[in-house]
Design a protein around this motif. Sequence first.
Motif, mmCIF file in Angstrom:
data_model
loop_
_atom_site.group_PDB
_atom_site.id
_atom_site.type_symbol
_atom_site.label_atom_id
_atom_site.label_comp_id
_atom_site.label_asym_id
_atom_site.label_seq_id
_atom_site.Cartn_x
_atom_site.Cartn_y
_atom_site.Cartn_z
ATOM 1 N N MET A 1 0.874 -0.914 -0.055
ATOM 2 C CA MET A 1 -0.094 0.040 0.008
ATOM 3 C C MET A 1 0.990 1.353 -0.077
ATOM 4 O O MET A 1 2.056 1.345 0.353
ATOM 5 N N VAL A 2 0.313 2.428 -0.490
ATOM 6 C CA VAL A 2 1.027 3.496 -0.389
ATOM 7 C C VAL A 2 0.403 4.802 0.407
ATOM 8 O O VAL A 2 -0.731 4.953 0.498
ATOM 9 N N ILE A 3 1.459 5.041 1.464
ATOM 10 C CA ILE A 3 0.759 6.133 2.349
ATOM 11 C C ILE A 3 0.980 7.361 1.932
ATOM 12 O O ILE A 3 2.099 7.841 1.623
ATOM 13 N N GLY A 4 0.023 8.433 2.184
ATOM 14 C CA GLY A 4 0.488 9.816 1.799
ATOM 15 C C GLY A 4 -0.117 10.834 3.098
ATOM 16 O O GLY A 4 -0.815 10.244 3.985
ATOM 17 N N GLY A 5 -0.022 11.952 2.884
ATOM 18 C CA GLY A 5 -0.554 13.085 3.847
ATOM 19 C C GLY A 5 -1.857 13.653 3.268
ATOM 20 O O GLY A 5 -2.325 13.618 2.286
ATOM 21 N N HIS A 6 -2.630 13.871 4.456
ATOM 22 C CA HIS A 6 -4.009 14.645 4.384
ATOM 23 C C HIS A 6 -3.869 15.995 5.367
ATOM 24 O O HIS A 6 -5.114 16.274 5.843
ATOM 25 N N THR A 7 -2.730 16.651 5.453
ATOM 26 C CA THR A 7 -2.379 17.700 6.419
ATOM 27 C C THR A 7 -2.240 16.979 7.808
ATOM 28 O O THR A 7 -2.463 15.876 7.956
ATOM 29 N N HIS A 8 -2.032 18.096 8.477
ATOM 30 C CA HIS A 8 -1.818 17.651 9.919
ATOM 31 C C HIS A 8 -2.895 17.456 10.915
ATOM 32 O O HIS A 8 -3.386 16.334 11.419
ATOM 33 N N SER A 9 -4.014 18.660 10.511
ATOM 34 C CA SER A 9 -5.132 18.452 11.513
ATOM 35 C C SER A 9 -6.635 18.630 10.786
ATOM 36 O O SER A 9 -7.726 19.055 11.264
ATOM 37 N N HIS A 10 -6.509 18.214 9.306
ATOM 38 C CA HIS A 10 -7.864 18.061 8.632
ATOM 39 C C HIS A 10 -8.399 19.339 8.668
ATOM 40 O O HIS A 10 -9.710 19.614 8.679
ATOM 41 N N ARG A 11 -7.703 20.521 8.424
ATOM 42 C CA ARG A 11 -8.431 21.714 8.390
ATOM 43 C C ARG A 11 -8.678 22.241 6.870
ATOM 44 O O ARG A 11 -7.867 21.795 6.203
ATOM 45 N N VAL A 12 -9.687 23.058 6.809
ATOM 46 C CA VAL A 12 -10.015 23.695 5.521
ATOM 47 C C VAL A 12 -8.557 24.675 4.914
ATOM 48 O O VAL A 12 -8.620 25.799 5.642
ATOM 49 N N LEU A 13 -7.951 24.266 4.089
ATOM 50 C CA LEU A 13 -6.757 24.891 4.087
ATOM 51 C C LEU A 13 -7.013 26.390 3.460
ATOM 52 O O LEU A 13 -6.030 27.342 3.902
ATOM 53 N N SER A 14 -7.816 26.599 2.571
ATOM 54 C CA SER A 14 -8.109 27.961 2.219
ATOM 55 C C SER A 14 -8.491 28.930 3.182
ATOM 56 O O SER A 14 -8.394 30.195 3.065
ATOM 57 N N ARG A 15 -8.784 28.622 4.385
ATOM 58 C CA ARG A 15 -9.436 29.181 5.680
ATOM 59 C C ARG A 15 -7.967 29.663 6.417
ATOM 60 O O ARG A 15 -8.059 30.552 7.146
ATOM 61 N N LEU A 16 -6.968 29.240 6.175
ATOM 62 C CA LEU A 16 -5.857 29.680 6.809
ATOM 63 C C LEU A 16 -4.874 30.575 5.976
ATOM 64 O O LEU A 16 -4.929 30.805 4.940
ATOM 65 N N SER A 17 -3.951 31.122 6.696
ATOM 66 C CA SER A 17 -2.996 32.132 6.101
ATOM 67 C C SER A 17 -2.127 31.101 5.484
ATOM 68 O O SER A 17 -1.785 30.085 5.771
ATOM 69 N N SER A 18 -1.208 31.972 4.621
ATOM 70 C CA SER A 18 -0.183 31.102 3.803
ATOM 71 C C SER A 18 0.702 30.311 4.799
ATOM 72 O O SER A 18 1.159 29.187 4.513
ATOM 73 N N LYS A 19 1.184 31.137 5.729
ATOM 74 C CA LYS A 19 2.260 30.438 6.798
ATOM 75 C C LYS A 19 1.577 29.284 7.510
ATOM 76 O O LYS A 19 2.149 28.145 7.714
ATOM 77 N N GLU A 20 -0.005 29.366 7.941
ATOM 78 C CA GLU A 20 -0.695 28.439 8.697
ATOM 79 C C GLU A 20 -0.571 27.164 7.560
ATOM 80 O O GLU A 20 -0.525 25.998 7.980
ATOM 81 N N GLN A 21 -1.043 27.324 6.248
ATOM 82 C CA GLN A 21 -1.068 26.390 5.305
ATOM 83 C C GLN A 21 0.258 25.510 5.364
ATOM 84 O O GLN A 21 0.451 24.160 5.393
#
Length: 308
Positions: A211-231
């Motif tokens: 199986m291949v494992i990948g990322g889904h962010t750290h905390s599953h937040r809506v990325l567009s709601r975050l600042s560039s730094k937070e993203q």
Amino acid sequence: MSFHNNGTIAVMYHYVRDNKLENTLNLKSLSIVNFKKQLDWLEGNFKPMSFNEYNKCIKENTPFPDNKFLLTFDDGLKDHYDHVYPELKKRNLWGMFYINSQVFLEKNPLAVHITHFILDKIGVEKYTQLIQSKLEKYNIKLEVSYFDEIYRYDDASYKAVKKIMNYELDYKIRDVIIDELFYDFFNSKEHFCNDVYCNENEIEEMIKGGMVIGGHTHSHRVLSRLSSKEQFVELQRSADYLKNRYSINEPIFSFPYGHIDTYNNKTLEHLHELNYHSAFNTVRGATCIIKSGKYELQRYDTVDLYPH
């Protein structure tokens, strides 16, 4: 909906379980029986795409072949180890599994799943009442706006409460409210994580099993709601975890929630900066790198397939 002669079909899955046996009768999931039937249908109508083929298309920026399929699984759920992985191994298939680093680094469940399991226990009407009482407690008034494609498979009441918790509430307040609600229904975050998500040993076994494992962010937040730094931090923490724990240097990725409004150009820039391999959203369509680029690959939901 016609799937043939239109590129590769990537399918997205979340919960795959027997709700009666799991005592989660109201959880929105795909039954194990119907998961197997979907695999039968996919294998009967398409050919499985290997990771080498997938990687070649990404690296060489070449079209994905017609009439092939890919399997993707979001959120690192225990269902994926208990039910999905054994079935894929039996059929000599593989899948892409996207996990959130918060679960493993902090033993802290994701707000989205706490919401799902409380909804399963008490239903949307009572859950909405609880949320409204919390909003009144914190003197918060919200007007929920709708995006047509977000939660397209939910009815209006589910859409409303999910939009509040994931899109409308300030995350600091949302997390306080989720914490309060969590301890009204569950005793231990660690136990919740152990019950709901794969553990690290299970993930290692899945990797060894192809199986291949990948990322889904750290905390599953809506990325567009975050600042560039937070993203950047969300994506970096996920990438660092995958590298440090599993020696994955160029991780695949899927966007939480996944609609085109849930990320922006800054997100795509950060994926490139952090050396992510490729990324899937949840826009319905065949996987076609020429059309979308390697960081906006499209996929179908399991609900788009028959049976579901």
